[in-house]
Design an enzyme around this catalytic site. Structure first.
Site, PDB file in Angstrom:
ATOM      1  N   ASP A   1     -17.675 -32.601  48.515  1.00 47.81           N
ATOM      2  CA  ASP A   1     -16.931 -33.743  49.023  1.00 47.81           C
ATOM      3  C   ASP A   1     -16.536 -34.602  47.823  1.00 47.81           C
ATOM      4  O   ASP A   1     -17.174 -34.549  46.768  1.00 47.81           O
ATOM      5  CB  ASP A   1     -17.774 -34.549  50.010  1.00 47.81           C
ATOM      6  CG  ASP A   1     -16.887 -35.519  50.814  1.00 47.81           C
ATOM      7  OD1 ASP A   1     -17.433 -36.338  51.549  1.00 47.81           O
ATOM      8  OD2 ASP A   1     -15.654 -35.443  50.669  1.00 47.81           O
ATOM      9  N   SER A   2     -15.491 -35.413  48.001  1.00 47.14           N
ATOM     10  CA  SER A   2     -14.833 -36.054  46.847  1.00 47.14           C
ATOM     11  C   SER A   2     -15.515 -37.335  46.385  1.00 47.14           C
ATOM     12  O   SER A   2     -15.174 -37.887  45.344  1.00 47.14           O
ATOM     13  CB  SER A   2     -13.402 -36.415  47.254  1.00 47.14           C
ATOM     14  OG  SER A   2     -13.459 -37.189  48.458  1.00 47.14           O
ATOM     15  N   GLY A   3     -16.460 -37.834  47.175  1.00 44.67           N
ATOM     16  CA  GLY A   3     -17.106 -39.080  46.792  1.00 44.67           C
ATOM     17  C   GLY A   3     -16.516 -40.275  47.500  1.00 44.67           C
ATOM     18  O   GLY A   3     -17.120 -41.344  47.543  1.00 44.67           O
ATOM     19  N   GLY A   4     -15.361 -40.103  48.108  1.00 47.37           N
ATOM     20  CA  GLY A   4     -14.699 -41.220  48.805  1.00 47.37           C
ATOM     21  C   GLY A   4     -15.591 -41.790  49.885  1.00 47.37           C
ATOM     22  O   GLY A   4     -15.894 -42.983  49.920  1.00 47.37           O
ATOM     23  N   PHE A   5     -16.073 -40.917  50.726  1.00 44.68           N
ATOM     24  CA  PHE A   5     -16.895 -41.346  51.871  1.00 44.68           C
ATOM     25  C   PHE A   5     -18.141 -42.084  51.391  1.00 44.68           C
ATOM     26  O   PHE A   5     -18.495 -43.143  51.883  1.00 44.68           O
ATOM     27  CB  PHE A   5     -17.304 -40.112  52.667  1.00 44.68           C
ATOM     28  CG  PHE A   5     -18.094 -40.409  53.902  1.00 44.68           C
ATOM     29  CD1 PHE A   5     -19.463 -40.231  53.921  1.00 44.68           C
ATOM     30  CD2 PHE A   5     -17.469 -40.871  55.037  1.00 44.68           C
ATOM     31  CE1 PHE A   5     -20.201 -40.493  55.067  1.00 44.68           C
ATOM     32  CE2 PHE A   5     -18.192 -41.136  56.192  1.00 44.68           C
ATOM     33  CZ  PHE A   5     -19.557 -40.941  56.203  1.00 44.68           C
TER      34      PHE A   5
ATOM     35  N   ASP B   1     -10.351 -39.677  49.104  1.00 48.55           N
ATOM     36  CA  ASP B   1      -9.735 -40.384  50.230  1.00 48.55           C
ATOM     37  C   ASP B   1     -10.511 -41.644  50.575  1.00 48.55           C
ATOM     38  O   ASP B   1     -11.641 -41.840  50.150  1.00 48.55           O
ATOM     39  CB  ASP B   1      -9.716 -39.458  51.448  1.00 48.55           C
ATOM     40  CG  ASP B   1     -11.120 -39.111  51.919  1.00 48.55           C
ATOM     41  OD1 ASP B   1     -12.024 -39.012  51.066  1.00 48.55           O
ATOM     42  OD2 ASP B   1     -11.326 -38.950  53.125  1.00 48.55           O
TER      43      ASP B   1
ATOM     44  N   GLY C   1     -12.237 -39.411  58.703  1.00 43.94           N
ATOM     45  CA  GLY C   1     -12.154 -40.678  59.433  1.00 43.94           C
ATOM     46  C   GLY C   1     -12.658 -40.628  60.857  1.00 43.94           C
ATOM     47  O   GLY C   1     -12.403 -41.525  61.654  1.00 43.94           O
TER      48      GLY C   1
ATOM     49  N   ASP D   1     -19.604 -29.785  58.954  1.00 40.99           N
ATOM     50  CA  ASP D   1     -20.853 -29.997  58.198  1.00 40.99           C
ATOM     51  C   ASP D   1     -21.490 -31.289  58.636  1.00 40.99           C
ATOM     52  O   ASP D   1     -20.803 -32.184  59.158  1.00 40.99           O
ATOM     53  CB  ASP D   1     -20.540 -30.093  56.696  1.00 40.99           C
ATOM     54  CG  ASP D   1     -20.265 -31.543  56.335  1.00 40.99           C
ATOM     55  OD1 ASP D   1     -19.162 -32.007  56.649  1.00 40.99           O
ATOM     56  OD2 ASP D   1     -21.164 -32.212  55.808  1.00 40.99           O
TER      57      ASP D   1
ATOM     58  N   CYS E   1     -36.076 -18.201  69.746  1.00 43.72           N
ATOM     59  CA  CYS E   1     -35.640 -18.208  68.340  1.00 43.72           C
ATOM     60  C   CYS E   1     -36.366 -17.144  67.537  1.00 43.72           C
ATOM     61  O   CYS E   1     -37.559 -16.900  67.729  1.00 43.72           O
ATOM     62  CB  CYS E   1     -35.911 -19.587  67.728  1.00 43.72           C
ATOM     63  SG  CYS E   1     -35.353 -19.731  66.025  1.00 43.72           S
TER      64      CYS E   1
ATOM     65  N   CYS F   1     -36.391 -17.184  64.093  1.00 46.24           N
ATOM     66  CA  CYS F   1     -36.495 -17.642  62.692  1.00 46.24           C
ATOM     67  C   CYS F   1     -37.928 -17.493  62.186  1.00 46.24           C
ATOM     68  O   CYS F   1     -38.881 -17.307  62.956  1.00 46.24           O
ATOM     69  CB  CYS F   1     -36.020 -19.090  62.568  1.00 46.24           C
ATOM     70  SG  CYS F   1     -37.278 -20.342  62.924  1.00 46.24           S
TER      71      CYS F   1
ATOM     72  N   CYS G   1     -40.457 -19.811  63.890  1.00 46.41           N
ATOM     73  CA  CYS G   1     -40.784 -19.476  65.285  1.00 46.41           C
ATOM     74  C   CYS G   1     -41.529 -18.149  65.406  1.00 46.41           C
ATOM     75  O   CYS G   1     -42.302 -17.953  66.345  1.00 46.41           O
ATOM     76  CB  CYS G   1     -39.523 -19.448  66.134  1.00 46.41           C
ATOM     77  SG  CYS G   1     -38.794 -21.092  66.314  1.00 46.41           S
TER      78      CYS G   1
ATOM     79  N   HIS H   1     -35.921 -23.856  60.771  1.00 44.97           N
ATOM     80  CA  HIS H   1     -35.585 -23.648  62.187  1.00 44.97           C
ATOM     81  C   HIS H   1     -34.253 -24.295  62.565  1.00 44.97           C
ATOM     82  O   HIS H   1     -33.374 -23.657  63.172  1.00 44.97           O
ATOM     83  CB  HIS H   1     -36.688 -24.194  63.101  1.00 44.97           C
ATOM     84  CG  HIS H   1     -36.239 -24.191  64.536  1.00 44.97           C
ATOM     85  ND1 HIS H   1     -36.267 -23.058  65.338  1.00 44.97           N
ATOM     86  CD2 HIS H   1     -35.671 -25.164  65.279  1.00 44.97           C
ATOM     87  CE1 HIS H   1     -35.742 -23.342  66.519  1.00 44.97           C
ATOM     88  NE2 HIS H   1     -35.368 -24.611  66.510  1.00 44.97           N
TER      89      HIS H   1
HETATM   90  C1  LIG Z   1     -21.750 -33.385  52.385  1.00 46.05           C
HETATM   91  N1  LIG Z   1     -21.378 -34.128  53.583  1.00 46.05           N
HETATM   92  C2  LIG Z   1     -22.390 -35.016  54.092  1.00 46.05           C
HETATM   93  C3  LIG Z   1     -20.190 -34.823  53.128  1.00 46.05           C
HETATM   94  C4  LIG Z   1     -19.028 -34.264  53.855  1.00 46.05           C
HETATM   95  S1  LIG Z   1     -18.821 -35.051  55.256  1.00 46.05           S
HETATM   96  C5  LIG Z   1     -18.579 -36.707  54.693  1.00 46.05           C
HETATM   97  C6  LIG Z   1     -17.574 -37.350  55.577  1.00 46.05           C
HETATM   98  C7  LIG Z   1     -17.934 -37.604  56.878  1.00 46.05           C
HETATM   99  C8  LIG Z   1     -17.014 -38.224  57.736  1.00 46.05           C
HETATM  100  N2  LIG Z   1     -17.403 -38.488  59.019  1.00 46.05           N
HETATM  101  C9  LIG Z   1     -15.723 -38.561  57.320  1.00 46.05           C
HETATM  102  C10 LIG Z   1     -15.351 -38.298  55.991  1.00 46.05           C
HETATM  103  C11 LIG Z   1     -14.049 -38.635  55.468  1.00 46.05           C
HETATM  104  O1  LIG Z   1     -13.171 -39.192  56.173  1.00 46.05           O
HETATM  105  N3  LIG Z   1     -13.777 -38.351  54.175  1.00 46.05           N
HETATM  106  C12 LIG Z   1     -14.701 -37.753  53.375  1.00 46.05           C
HETATM  107  N4  LIG Z   1     -14.354 -37.497  52.088  1.00 46.05           N
HETATM  108  N5  LIG Z   1     -15.926 -37.397  53.803  1.00 46.05           N
HETATM  109  C13 LIG Z   1     -16.270 -37.672  55.100  1.00 46.05           C
HETATM  110 ZN   LIG Z   2     -36.870 -21.086  65.059  1.00 46.99          ZN
END
Ligand SMILES: CN(C)CCSCc1cc(N)cc2c(=O)[nH]c(N)nc12
Ligand SMILES: [Zn+2]
Length: 375
Positions: free
Chosen positions: A95-99, A149, A219, A269, A307, A309, A312, A338
């Site tokens: 992920d880009s770090g924006g969040f 972003d 978002g 994710d 399960c 795993c 389990c 699990h």
């Molecule tokens: C590794 N993960 C926890 C990070 C990926 S999910 C993080 C993440 C979650 C949500 N809900 C919205 C956004 C979003 O709008 N932009 C970015 N860059 N990341 C987001």
């Molecule tokens: Zn399990």
């Protein structure tokens, strides 16, 4: 330009928007729909790469913001990149770090150029730009890099969301221009626009002009009610290219993963399954089990009778409850194994139901047993 990421559509469900696909990456194939375990600081907490492979994890996530602060992307680069550093030879998405930066709340200031923020670790000041985010991700060597972003909070007014979304689009172009390794590392654009249909349409239209190899819906999962999340998805997914991967950021409960997939999402994710595991909450085919609960004290059956795993097959609820009660690390490890196995197996079964064109039956059977999962 030759993209390192290729999406192969294998089969579409005749009764929903779910689709069976394969994403070809420089570090191997990813079957979709898929759930991606999160390894924020170059480790999926409590799991070794071998254990991740044992449960068929195909791709993991890591994070630009955290790895930039510690140990520093220069060290990861000197180690030969993130795959080498963390001994993971399958695909990685960063992920880009924006969040993360926007989650710092008032510890950050934003302008056209980028975002000034204070480290959550030591309060030191930093300035991250789209170019810096891609420089870090190029150093990490991830197969899929997310554009830098702004994930606006919920609720936000239309004017703010419009200005923010348009800046996010300008940043996406800057990210694309800053990519030093376009043949090996793909950038996914992130569609923003809050809960506003016109802004989501504008964001998708402008990002599609930049021709990214894949797109994410950003978002969302920011505290909005579930029905609004699904409404936004219902009109946003059709705007996304059918021949490229569609990634929903921030979803990781079994019901949401099914609902996203039947709306045409390929990847998702969330830290949730690994985070709640460390707190002693496990996901089972019959809903949530809070293992610390005294009712499990003499329960010598597995966490989930259905399960297969490692946890389990070899341990009882009573034993795992004991581990949590005396704060033994093995408790977190077994609950994590699990929960991740549960979600990865759920997606394998979902893919099978698409293959056999019986997705709605799969969904109905799941809900009959499951009974909902509130966090
Ligand atoms: C590794 N993960 C926890 C990070 C990926 S999910 C993080 C993440 C979650 C949500 N809900 C919205 C956004 C979003 O709008 N932009 C970015 N860059 N990341 C987001
Ligand atoms: Zn399990």
């Amino acid at each position: 330009m030759n993209s390192p990421i290729k999406y192969e559509l294998i089969k579409e469900s005749s009764e929903t928007k779910a689709r069976l696909g394969k994403i070809h990456t420089p570090h191997g194939e990813i079957e979709t729909p898929i759930f991606m375990p999160v390894g924020t600081r170059a480790t999926v907490k409590a799991m070794t790469p071998e254990e991740l492979k044992e449960i068929n994890a195909q791709i993991i996530l890591s994070n630009t913001y955290h790895l930039y602060l510690k140990p520093g992307h220069d060290i990861v680069e000197e180690a030969g990149g993130l795959h080498k550093f963390m001994n993971w030879d399958r695909p990685i998405l960063t992920d880009s770090g924006g969040f993360q930066v926007f989650s710092l709340g008032n510890m950050r200031k934003i302008n056209e150029d980028g975002v000034e923020f204070k480290s959550h670790i030591d309060g030191s000041k930093h300035f991250i730009t789209p170019e810096k985010s891609i420089e870090i991700q190029n150093a990490l060597g991830s197969d899929i890099m997310m554009a830098f972003d702004e994930c606006v909070s919920y609720p936000s007014d239309w004017h703010y969301v419009k200005d923010s979304m348009e800046r996010t689009t300008r940043w996406a172009k800057r990210c694309k221009d800053a990519n030093k390794n376009p043949d090996k590392q793909a950038i996914f654009g992130i569609i923003q626009g809050g809960m506003y249909k016109d802004l989501r349409e504008q964001s998708a239209r402008e990002l599609l002009e930049l021709d990214f190899p894949g797109y994410a819906v950003g978002g969302l999962s920011v505290g909005e009610p579930a029905d609004i999340l699904m409404q936004v998805l219902d009109y946003t997914v059709p705007l996304m290219p059918a021949d490229k991967p569609r990634y929903f950021m921030g979803a990781g409960s079994p019901d949401y993963l099914i609902e996203l997939a039947i709306r045409g999402i390929d990847m998702a994710d969330c830290v949730l399954p690994t985070r709640i595991a460390r707190n002693g909450t496990v996901m089972t085919s019959r809903g949530k089990v809070v293992i610390r609960n005294a009712k499990h004290k003499r329960d010598f059956t597995p966490l989930d009778p259905e399960c297969s795993c490692y946890a389990c097959k070899n341990y009882s609820k009573a034993y795992i409850r004991h581990l949590f009660n005396v704060d033994e690390i093995l408790g977190s490890r077994l609950a994590t194994i699990h929960n991740l196995h549960f979600l990865i197996k759920l997606m394998e079964d979902l893919r099978e139901s698409i293959r056999e064109d019986r997705v709605l039956e799969f969904r109905r059977d799941f809900y009959l047993k499951y009974g909902g999962f509130d966090y």
